[in-house]
Design a protein around this motif. Sequence first.
Motif, PDB file in Angstrom:
ATOM      1  N   LYS A  14       0.745  -1.029  -0.115  1.00 29.96           N
ATOM      2  CA  LYS A  14       0.004   0.014  -0.035  1.00 29.96           C
ATOM      3  C   LYS A  14       0.877   1.387  -0.160  1.00 29.96           C
ATOM      4  O   LYS A  14       0.568   2.139  -0.711  1.00 29.96           O
ATOM      5  CB  LYS A  14      -0.869   0.235   1.334  1.00 29.96           C
ATOM      6  CG  LYS A  14      -1.853  -1.006   1.507  1.00 29.96           C
ATOM      7  CD  LYS A  14      -2.471  -0.437   2.888  1.00 29.96           C
ATOM      8  CE  LYS A  14      -3.391  -1.579   3.508  1.00 29.96           C
ATOM      9  NZ  LYS A  14      -3.953  -1.554   4.765  1.00 29.96           N
ATOM     10  N   THR A  52       4.583  -4.459  10.584  1.00 33.63           N
ATOM     11  CA  THR A  52       5.240  -3.433   9.434  1.00 33.63           C
ATOM     12  C   THR A  52       3.931  -3.161   8.865  1.00 33.63           C
ATOM     13  O   THR A  52       2.771  -3.997   8.760  1.00 33.63           O
ATOM     14  CB  THR A  52       6.075  -4.318   8.717  1.00 33.63           C
ATOM     15  OG1 THR A  52       5.337  -5.281   7.967  1.00 33.63           O
ATOM     16  CG2 THR A  52       7.143  -4.556   9.462  1.00 33.63           C
ATOM     17  N   GLU A  66       1.018   1.853  11.504  1.00 33.16           N
ATOM     18  CA  GLU A  66      -0.186   1.569  10.977  1.00 33.16           C
ATOM     19  C   GLU A  66      -0.508   2.160   9.505  1.00 33.16           C
ATOM     20  O   GLU A  66      -0.419   3.397   9.384  1.00 33.16           O
ATOM     21  CB  GLU A  66      -1.550   2.320  11.935  1.00 33.16           C
ATOM     22  CG  GLU A  66      -1.868   1.382  12.836  1.00 33.16           C
ATOM     23  CD  GLU A  66      -2.461   0.184  12.610  1.00 33.16           C
ATOM     24  OE1 GLU A  66      -3.242  -0.017  11.599  1.00 33.16           O
ATOM     25  OE2 GLU A  66      -2.104  -1.093  13.118  1.00 33.16           O
ATOM     26  N   SER A  67      -0.826   1.324   8.528  1.00 34.34           N
ATOM     27  CA  SER A  67      -0.468   1.642   7.201  1.00 34.34           C
ATOM     28  C   SER A  67      -1.832   2.733   6.740  1.00 34.34           C
ATOM     29  O   SER A  67      -1.511   3.653   5.926  1.00 34.34           O
ATOM     30  CB  SER A  67      -0.883   0.506   6.328  1.00 34.34           C
ATOM     31  OG  SER A  67      -2.001  -0.194   6.641  1.00 34.34           O
TER      32      SER A  67
HETATM   33  N1  LIG Z   1      -3.145  -2.817  10.869  1.00 41.61           N
HETATM   34  C1  LIG Z   1      -1.653  -2.993  10.551  1.00 41.61           C
HETATM   35  C2  LIG Z   1      -1.773  -4.253  10.140  1.00 41.61           C
HETATM   36  C3  LIG Z   1      -0.118  -4.514  10.153  1.00 41.61           C
HETATM   37  C4  LIG Z   1       0.393  -6.086   9.953  1.00 41.61           C
HETATM   38  O1  LIG Z   1      -0.410  -6.769  10.306  1.00 41.61           O
HETATM   39  N2  LIG Z   1       1.531  -6.063   9.531  1.00 41.61           N
HETATM   40  C5  LIG Z   1       2.011  -7.514   9.491  1.00 41.61           C
HETATM   41  C6  LIG Z   1       2.641  -7.961   8.092  1.00 41.61           C
HETATM   42  S1  LIG Z   1       1.313  -7.506   6.759  1.00 41.61           S
HETATM   43  C7  LIG Z   1       3.244  -7.952  10.456  1.00 41.61           C
HETATM   44  O2  LIG Z   1       3.954  -7.069  10.754  1.00 41.61           O
HETATM   45  N3  LIG Z   1       3.265  -9.160  10.994  1.00 41.61           N
HETATM   46  C8  LIG Z   1       4.339  -9.459  11.894  1.00 41.61           C
HETATM   47  C9  LIG Z   1       3.862  -9.684  13.302  1.00 41.61           C
HETATM   48  O3  LIG Z   1       2.439  -9.621  13.461  1.00 41.61           O
HETATM   49  O4  LIG Z   1       4.660 -10.257  14.120  1.00 41.61           O
HETATM   50  C10 LIG Z   1      -1.444  -2.115   9.161  1.00 41.61           C
HETATM   51  O5  LIG Z   1      -2.359  -2.032   8.518  1.00 41.61           O
HETATM   52  O6  LIG Z   1      -0.400  -1.285   9.349  1.00 41.61           O
END
Ligand SMILES: N[C@@H](CCC(=O)N[C@@H](CS)C(=O)NCC(=O)O)C(=O)O
Length: 208
Positions: A14, A52, A66-67
């Motif tokens: 995104k 991330t 937060e994206s």
């Molecule tokens: N709501 C967050 C969700 C971010 C998210 O879930 N990131 C995942 C990768 S897509 C992550 O960092 N996962 C690693 C973890 O949870 O340990 C956003 O949109 O930034």
Amino acid sequence: MIELLTADTPNGKKISIMLEEIKFDYKVTKINIYKDDQFKPEFKKISPFSKTPVIIDHENKTSLFESGAILIYLAEKSGKFYDKDQRTVINQWLMGQMAYVGPMLGQHHQFHHYNPGKSEFGEKRYFKISKRIYKELDERLSHSKFLAGKDYTIADIATFPWIARHEWHDIGLKKFKHLTKWYEEMSKREAVQKGYDLLNKGDQIPKV
Ligand SMILES: N[C@@H](CCC(=O)N[C@@H](CS)C(=O)NCC(=O)O)C(=O)O
């Protein structure tokens, strides 16, 4: 200069798509979430939930997690894809992506794509919700060119990389003709193609 710290995932894409769209100078720092980079203390300082993507705006030494919040920040900073008069509508589709479309499709990835056969309940539940999301987006796009109206906005940018995982979803994107039209239109944009290839590995947007 904007530093984008991320894994190569839909939420990360995104932001790279947005940075390409607004033509900001940026660099990507890869965070390997499969090797627990996200839990390192220096990363947790800027990402309290250890997720991330994150950006650092080196111009004013600001960091954001937060994206959705990052998209809003970049839209406000560039003055693009977040028209002041349309914000009430854009915010709804953006928040809907953040709270519903992304998390539910993310669960579908977990049960259907990565871990099939482990939980019949989980597989069925998120398959059903994902189909429902395709239907709901298709319905919206049957009478609105883009998600928040006639203009391309950060709500579309937030949603696109999730639909780009359509092969994993096994729902059959082409059965949803309005969603397909929107997807194909977005896929033609040079910035979307460049941003999709987040790590410059030659990643192509999956065709319908
Ligand atoms: N709501 C967050 C969700 C971010 C998210 O879930 N990131 C995942 C990768 S897509 C992550 O960092 N996962 C690693 C973890 O949870 O340990 C956003 O949109 O930034």
